[in-house]
Scaffold this active site. Structure first.
Site, short mmCIF file in Angstrom:
data_model
loop_
_atom_site.label_atom_id
_atom_site.label_comp_id
_atom_site.label_asym_id
_atom_site.label_seq_id
_atom_site.Cartn_x
_atom_site.Cartn_y
_atom_site.Cartn_z
N HIS A 167 112.39 -27.95 -1.14
CA HIS A 167 112.07 -29.38 -1.00
C HIS A 167 112.77 -29.98 0.22
O HIS A 167 113.50 -30.97 0.13
CB HIS A 167 112.43 -30.16 -2.27
N ARG A 207 103.47 -32.25 -3.66
CA ARG A 207 104.22 -32.26 -4.92
C ARG A 207 103.79 -31.04 -5.74
O ARG A 207 102.62 -30.63 -5.70
CB ARG A 207 103.95 -33.52 -5.73
#
Ligand code: NDP
Length: 309
Positions: free
Chosen positions: A272, A224
């Site tokens: 992502h 993250r």
């Protein structure tokens, strides 16, 4: 009859519906599955944090909210969510992450860029070490980090893993706690961060921790964005302390056009995409958790709301 509401992002419904129906049929349960039902009638809620659903208060009889993402940082703070919350552990998602990380580790290990980006047509032979001479550290030894470690060990790398609690993984030098982090970083020629985004992990890759790594190390972050203090990483890249970074996740996504990562010559940005939940395999995981709920068994992969993952 149990009522199962699909309340993940609406774009996912056509992708998931046939696989969920197939997996639920196999359980033998008598069920209704829909993307539209009165909240007070839903027994199970299949969810993703980008869903329009924010207020769980009316879901008075829901036994479980099953997230279809592995990451739960966007829901753990939702005070209306008093029902048990399970995160996604999906063999397809795990396989994707193992492939993505293995590819990027191999890129740095073999020094592939030297030949892929070679505008001067340099004929400069350089033999990389073999994997047993390369030390890789993986921060986070959960569903994804442990599977990544297993694959890196199979490829022959010297692998150190780090988690919150003590772990044992065959062929992996497992570390935990603050001292264990120092040990893991000191050796890390290639660092892979697969930690969740929690108050404890925010900024764990910072000027101090980057300085512990061997000079010229590489950072790969599919975990993250908030794990990394961006200004510290850019400074370490500029001094050569860190030789390159591949980043899949960011503090702000999509990564803003003017973000320095886009133009940094030592940074690879991926949007992502490291790993996605696969409806084919995830549906069986969801059906199994619902079956467990109906059989009075404990749910799998429940989120520890206090720990944040
Ligand atoms: P898990 O919950 O299974 O594992 C998390 C791991 O992190 C555990 O080993 C845990 O330790 C460790 N950990 C958590 N907090 C700390 C801490 N403070 N100090 C040290 N270790 C800590 O998660 P997954 O493996 O399933 O997923 C990891 C993350 O990957 C997700 O949270 C998500 O953010 C990211 N992800 C990214 C994707 C992408 O496409 N880029 C796709 C899917 C996930 P312990 O074992 O002791 O509990």
């Amino acid at each position: 009859m149990i009522n199962i509401l699909f309340a993940a992002h609406p774009s996912r419904w056509p992708l998931y519906a046939p696989h969920l129906r197939r997996a639920l049929d196999e359980t033998g349960l008598d069920y209704t599955l829909s993307d539209d039902m009165a909240p007070e009638t839903a027994d199970y809620v299949i969810y993703s944090p980008n869903s329009p659903l924010r207020d769980f208060t009316p879901f008075t009889r829901a036994k479980l909210v099953q997230n279809i993402w592995a990451g739960v940082e966007e829901i753990t703070g939702n005070e209306t969510l008093t029902q048990p919350l399970a995160r996604m552990v999906d063999p397809g998602l795990t396989a994707g992450m193992v492939e993505w990380v293995s590819g990027h580790v191999m890129r740095y290990h073999l020094g592939m860029d030297r030949h892929i980006v070679n505008p001067g047509h340099d004929w400069a032979p350089h033999t990389p070490p073999l994997a047993p001479q390369r030390r890789v550290a993986v921060l986070g030894l959960g569903a994804l980090g442990s599977a990544v470690c297993v694959q890196l060990v199979a490829l022959g790398f010297q692998v150190t893993g780090w988690a919150r609690r003590a772990k044992a993984l065959k062929g992996v030098r497992c570390q935990h706690g603050a001292d264990g982090l120092n040990v893991a970083l000191q050796d890390a020629e290639i660092l892979v961060t697969l930690l969740p985004d929690t108050p404890d992990t925010a900024g764990i890759i910072n000027a101090k921790t980057l300085s512990l790594m061997p000079k010229g190390a590489f950072v790969i972050n599919p975990g993250r964005g908030p794990l990394i203090e961006d200004s510290a990483l850019i400074a370490a890249l500029d001094t050569g302390q860190i030789a390159g970074a591949t980043l899949d996740v960011f503090q702000t996504e999509p990564l803003p056009e003017d973000d320095p990562y886009w133009s940094h010559p030592k940074v690879t940005v991926t949007p992502h995409i490291a790993a996605e939940t696969r409806p084919e395999t995830a549906s069986a995981v969801i059906a199994d958790n619902i079956l467990r709920g109906e059989a009075g068994k404990p749910f799998r992969h429940l989120v520890d709301r206090a720990a944040g993952y």
